[in-house]
Design a protein around this motif. Structure first.
Motif, PDB file in Angstrom:
ATOM      1  N   HIS A 196     -12.824   2.376   8.591  1.00  0.00           N
ATOM      2  CA  HIS A 196     -13.481   1.073   8.702  1.00  0.00           C
ATOM      3  C   HIS A 196     -13.762   0.360   9.334  1.00  0.00           C
ATOM      4  O   HIS A 196     -13.566   1.008  10.566  1.00  0.00           O
TER       5      HIS A 196
ATOM      6  N   ARG B 132      -9.579  -2.548   0.497  1.00  0.00           N
ATOM      7  CA  ARG B 132      -8.186  -1.460   1.290  1.00  0.00           C
ATOM      8  C   ARG B 132      -7.312  -2.610   1.896  1.00  0.00           C
ATOM      9  O   ARG B 132      -6.611  -2.324   2.472  1.00  0.00           O
TER      10      ARG B 132
ATOM     11  N   SER C 206     -15.262  -2.632   0.585  1.00  0.00           N
ATOM     12  CA  SER C 206     -14.044  -2.385   1.834  1.00  0.00           C
ATOM     13  C   SER C 206     -12.716  -3.269   1.597  1.00  0.00           C
ATOM     14  O   SER C 206     -11.651  -3.413   1.615  1.00  0.00           O
TER      15      SER C 206
ATOM     16  N   HIS D 294       0.849  -1.007  -0.477  1.00  0.00           N
ATOM     17  CA  HIS D 294       0.267   0.557  -0.067  1.00  0.00           C
ATOM     18  C   HIS D 294       0.613   1.263  -0.573  1.00  0.00           C
ATOM     19  O   HIS D 294       0.022   2.191   0.225  1.00  0.00           O
TER      20      HIS D 294
ATOM     21  N   ASN E 265      -5.706  -0.647   4.770  1.00  0.00           N
ATOM     22  CA  ASN E 265      -5.475   1.150   4.800  1.00  0.00           C
ATOM     23  C   ASN E 265      -6.715   1.566   4.937  1.00  0.00           C
ATOM     24  O   ASN E 265      -8.036   1.108   4.882  1.00  0.00           O
ATOM     25  N   THR E 266      -6.699   1.935   6.599  1.00  0.00           N
ATOM     26  CA  THR E 266      -7.775   2.412   6.879  1.00  0.00           C
ATOM     27  C   THR E 266      -8.222   4.146   6.268  1.00  0.00           C
ATOM     28  O   THR E 266      -8.847   4.955   7.288  1.00  0.00           O
TER      29      THR E 266
END
Length: 202
Positions: A192, A176, A173, A136, A187-188
């Protein structure tokens, strides 16, 4: 257990358009940094559950104005409902700011936590601001992840590794989440919602 994780931006769903019904049943809030302290304190008060946080590279105000009622878990490992949760703040060094670390500094912080992690049988959830390297992250100095996070994941195999710092928008979602071994790296950015089975905790 139902977890709300947040980072990096103030979202309407948790501020001026807050609807408690959407967040019914939340047990815990985890903040991955770069969030105004007033925003954190307000969310904690609205949901009336514990909020654990790490600082992001822009959270300089926290030194004099920490978020009321919230708990800083940087370089700490705490237990919540049988889940072992640890935190590590900050980003990679890029301009000498106070919440930026070189790779060797982050590695040293993790080493200092090792005895406690071994004693407690590992960790279930890791909360950081920056992502692991090559998961990420990006190639500019500020947004590169930490290699030492990959070694932490490899050694302790947490169920979840939750980070912020990388601004991205998701239509689902699942976008992520990246699986590293058996660890779900999330990855928030924004917020989330994560539901964790208590049976997953040792």
């Amino acid at each position: 257990m139902k977890i709300l994780s947040i980072s990096d931006i103030v979202v309407p769903e948790l501020s001026d358009r807050f609807d408690g019904r959407r967040f019914d049943g939340i047990d815990l809030i985890l903040s991955c940094g770069d969030i105004p302290p007033e925003y954190l304190a307000c969310i904690r008060e609205q949901l009336n559950v514990p909020l654990y946080y790490v600082r992001g590279n822009h959270d300089i105000r926290y030194k004099n104005s920490p978020p009321a009622g919230c708990v800083n878990i940087h370089q700490r490992c705490i237990a919540f409902k049988r889940f072992r949760i640890m935190g590590l703040e900050g980003s990679r060094w890029y301009n000498g700011g106070p919440i930026q670390y070189r790779e060797y500094q982050m590695r040293q912080m993790i080493w200092r936590m090792m005895p406690g992690l071994w004693l407690n049988g590992g960790v279930d959830i890791v909360v950081t601001h920056a992502p692991p390297r090559h998961v990420h992250d990006a190639e500019d100095c500020c947004h590169r992840g930490f290699e030492s996070f990959l070694k932490l994941i490899s050694r302790f195999k947490p169920r979840y590794f939750i980070h912020g710092h990388i601004h991205a928008h998701f239509t689902d979602s699942s976008q992520r989440v990246t699986l590293v071994g058996n660890t779900h790296v999330i990855n928030t950015f924004g917020f989330h919602l994560l539901e964790v089975d208590h049976g997953q905790a040792d």
